[in-house]
Write an enzyme that holds these catalytic residues in place. Structure first.
Site, PDB file in Angstrom:
ATOM      1  N   LYS A   1     -10.430  -4.964  -3.940  1.00 52.13           N
ATOM      2  CA  LYS A   1     -11.542  -4.086  -4.307  1.00 52.13           C
ATOM      3  C   LYS A   1     -11.093  -2.675  -4.650  1.00 52.13           C
ATOM      4  CE  LYS A   1     -13.151  -4.462   0.354  1.00 52.13           C
ATOM      5  NZ  LYS A   1     -11.966  -4.244   1.167  1.00 52.13           N
TER       6      LYS A   1
ATOM      7  N   LYS B   1       0.834  -1.213   0.000  1.00 54.45           N
ATOM      8  CA  LYS B   1       0.000   0.000   0.000  1.00 54.45           C
ATOM      9  C   LYS B   1       0.862   1.254   0.000  1.00 54.45           C
ATOM     10  CE  LYS B   1      -4.411  -1.722   0.866  1.00 54.45           C
ATOM     11  NZ  LYS B   1      -5.698  -1.759   1.504  1.00 54.45           N
TER      12      LYS B   1
ATOM     13  N   LYS C   1      -3.072 -10.575  -5.764  1.00 57.47           N
ATOM     14  CA  LYS C   1      -4.417 -10.913  -5.270  1.00 57.47           C
ATOM     15  C   LYS C   1      -5.461  -9.933  -5.780  1.00 57.47           C
ATOM     16  CE  LYS C   1      -5.404  -8.484  -1.044  1.00 57.47           C
ATOM     17  NZ  LYS C   1      -6.530  -8.392  -0.164  1.00 57.47           N
TER      18      LYS C   1
HETATM   19  N1  AQP Z   1      -8.385 -11.849  -3.184  1.00 50.44           N
HETATM   20  C1  AQP Z   1      -8.820 -12.349  -2.054  1.00 50.44           C
HETATM   21  N2  AQP Z   1      -9.039 -13.681  -1.941  1.00 50.44           N
HETATM   22  C2  AQP Z   1      -9.503 -14.213  -0.778  1.00 50.44           C
HETATM   23  N3  AQP Z   1      -9.787 -13.482   0.325  1.00 50.44           N
HETATM   24  C3  AQP Z   1      -9.595 -12.153   0.250  1.00 50.44           C
HETATM   25  N4  AQP Z   1      -9.770 -11.143   1.136  1.00 50.44           N
HETATM   26  C4  AQP Z   1      -9.418  -9.968   0.563  1.00 50.44           C
HETATM   27  N5  AQP Z   1      -9.019 -10.169  -0.701  1.00 50.44           N
HETATM   28  C5  AQP Z   1      -9.105 -11.513  -0.923  1.00 50.44           C
HETATM   29  C6  AQP Z   1     -10.283 -11.326   2.495  1.00 50.44           C
HETATM   30  O1  AQP Z   1     -11.418 -10.496   2.645  1.00 50.44           O
HETATM   31  C7  AQP Z   1     -11.491 -10.081   4.022  1.00 50.44           C
HETATM   32  C8  AQP Z   1     -11.762  -8.619   4.098  1.00 50.44           C
HETATM   33  O2  AQP Z   1     -10.695  -7.884   3.576  1.00 50.44           O
HETATM   34  P1  AQP Z   1     -10.575  -6.336   3.918  1.00 50.44           P
HETATM   35  O3  AQP Z   1     -11.624  -5.575   3.231  1.00 50.44           O
HETATM   36  O4  AQP Z   1     -10.546  -6.140   5.379  1.00 50.44           O
HETATM   37  O5  AQP Z   1      -9.163  -5.920   3.421  1.00 50.44           O
HETATM   38  P2  AQP Z   1      -8.216  -6.476   2.343  1.00 50.44           P
HETATM   39  O6  AQP Z   1      -7.722  -7.827   2.742  1.00 50.44           O
HETATM   40  O7  AQP Z   1      -7.172  -5.417   2.139  1.00 50.44           O
HETATM   41  O8  AQP Z   1      -9.160  -6.629   1.075  1.00 50.44           O
HETATM   42  P3  AQP Z   1      -9.048  -5.885  -0.308  1.00 50.44           P
HETATM   43  O9  AQP Z   1     -10.194  -6.322  -1.155  1.00 50.44           O
HETATM   44  O10 AQP Z   1      -7.683  -6.055  -0.886  1.00 50.44           O
HETATM   45  O11 AQP Z   1      -9.308  -4.389   0.127  1.00 50.44           O
HETATM   46  P4  AQP Z   1      -8.453  -3.109  -0.230  1.00 50.44           P
HETATM   47  O12 AQP Z   1      -8.376  -3.087  -1.736  1.00 50.44           O
HETATM   48  O13 AQP Z   1      -9.215  -1.955   0.334  1.00 50.44           O
HETATM   49  O14 AQP Z   1      -7.131  -3.281   0.423  1.00 50.44           O
HETATM   50  C9  AQP Z   1     -10.192 -10.494   4.682  1.00 50.44           C
HETATM   51  O15 AQP Z   1     -10.429 -11.656   5.447  1.00 50.44           O
HETATM   52  C10 AQP Z   1      -9.292 -10.814   3.519  1.00 50.44           C
HETATM   53  O16 AQP Z   1      -8.346 -11.783   3.850  1.00 50.44           O
END
Ligand code: AQP
Length: 331
Positions: A198, A113, A195
């Site tokens: 969002k 990030k 990965k």
């Molecule tokens: N690609 C993924 N595959 C499986 N699990 C995933 N998680 C996130 N991406 C994947 C799981 O979703 C839960 C919530 O995630 P979060 O919103 O708290 O933060 P994150 O992990 O940072 O998810 P994003 O989508 O990548 O959000 P942004 O883009 O805002 O950083 C967690 O249990 C995570 O493991």
């Protein structure tokens, strides 16, 4: 016998992707009958990246409606917004005084990030895992269902719990991660070595849970694969196809081997269309329910108000215990 406690959360930093769904939310539903489940909208966490206030508010309602539409039941589980329970921020301060910058600076998410948001490398971005530790430890959670990307952060949570327990006396439960066997790491459709996220700036890289059917099909059709033209699971040499096979398997309930047999001798075009259709079919009823829920803001606010009351009761109890152990005056 007392039921074990489970805590998990998603940030309303965007609309959840199918990665968030299969890595987290989908599994939460089935845990509700077996555990005392606490599910949060991690809105405090979103501030680690710049947000537009009106969009954040709208996305928070959207995420809550999706939780409910997926089957989270406020009669069975505590569902609340992190910012409604001030103890999360309070415990973070205490845990910060026991965390070392080096531990946080080596976190993969912080490094990723920081590279993506070089203009806004703020203290919150670095402190993300400590806030996450507070979320979990406040409720004495035994289990934390997460995707593989959050494993490193859960290790810090465990370290902090052990550190506090050793310095004072046993206080926190040391939680275990629950990482699904399939779908723990759904990959980007545009770069299958990364990965799915969002907040990816390339909208073709992810499938949002609220994407329209035609967009879902189009994004899968554009998904990066290889020139091999063979639907085989081989993460090392065929990461794109393997990711699509995983998604297909989760959304249809078929095994990867069954899927490989189904597409033997068939082209990628047909395969990608089938993956898209499988995802559309699962998301369609969820979105219909979500739309209906979003029209009833009074109900959504009531869910949050009830959740806040229940969560805050537990969080206050734990924080009082922590403050007492630390040596603060109890009134
Ligand atoms: N690609 C993924 N595959 C499986 N699990 C995933 N998680 C996130 N991406 C994947 C799981 O979703 C839960 C919530 O995630 P979060 O919103 O708290 O933060 P994150 O992990 O940072 O998810 P994003 O989508 O990548 O959000 P942004 O883009 O805002 O950083 C967690 O249990 C995570 O493991």
């Amino acid at each position: 016998m007392e039921r074990k406690v489970m805590f998990s959360a998603v940030q309303p930093s965007g609309i959840p992707t199918i990665g968030n769904y299969v890595g987290a939310i989908k599994n939460w539903v089935q845990f509700q009958d077996e555990y005392d489940c606490i599910y949060s909208l991690a809105d405090l966490h979103t501030l680690t990246v710049k947000q537009v206030p009106a969009e954040l508010r709208a996305r928070s309602y959207e995420l809550l409606a999706l939780y409910l539409a997926c089957g989270l039941d406020p009669e069975k589980s505590i569902i609340f917004a992190q910012s409604h329970v001030p103890q999360h921020a309070e415990l973070t301060w205490v845990l910060n005084t026991m965390t070392y910058p080096g531990e946080l600076a080596r976190m993969t998410q912080f490094k990723d990030k920081s590279a993506h948001h070089a203009e806004n490398i703020n203290m919150g971005l670095m402190d993300y895992p400590v806030l996450m530790a507070s979320d979990i430890l406040l409720y004495g959670a035994h289990y934390v269902p997460i995707g593989a990307d959050q494993k490193q952060h859960l290790e810090i949570t465990r370290d902090l719990a052990i550190r506090f327990n050793n310095r004072y006396s046993p206080t926190f439960v040391v939680p275990e991660p629950l990482i699904p066997k399939m779908g723990a790491r759904v990959m980007s459709l545009q770069d299958p070595t990364k990965k799915m996220s969002k907040s990816d700036e390339n909208v073709n890289a992810f499938i949002s849970m609220t994407d329209k059917p035609e967009d879902i099909i189009r994004k899968f059709k554009r998904a990066v694969t290889d020139s091999d033209m063979c639907v085989k699971y081989d993460v090392e040499n065929k990461p794109g196809v393997s990711n699509l096979l995983t998604i297909y398997s989760i959304f249809t309930g078929k095994t990867v081997e069954e899927a490989e047999r189904e597409f033997e001798g068939k082209g990628y075009g047909e395969f990608k269309q089938a993956v898209g259709e499988a995802v559309v079919e699962v998301l369609r009823p969820i979105n219909e329910k979500k739309e209906a829920l979003l029209k009833d803001k009074a109900y959504l606010n009531k869910v949050l108000a009830d959740g806040k009351q229940k969560a805050e009761y537990l969080a206050r109890k734990m924080l009082n215990k922590v403050y007492k152990k630390i040596g603060f005056i109890q009134l």
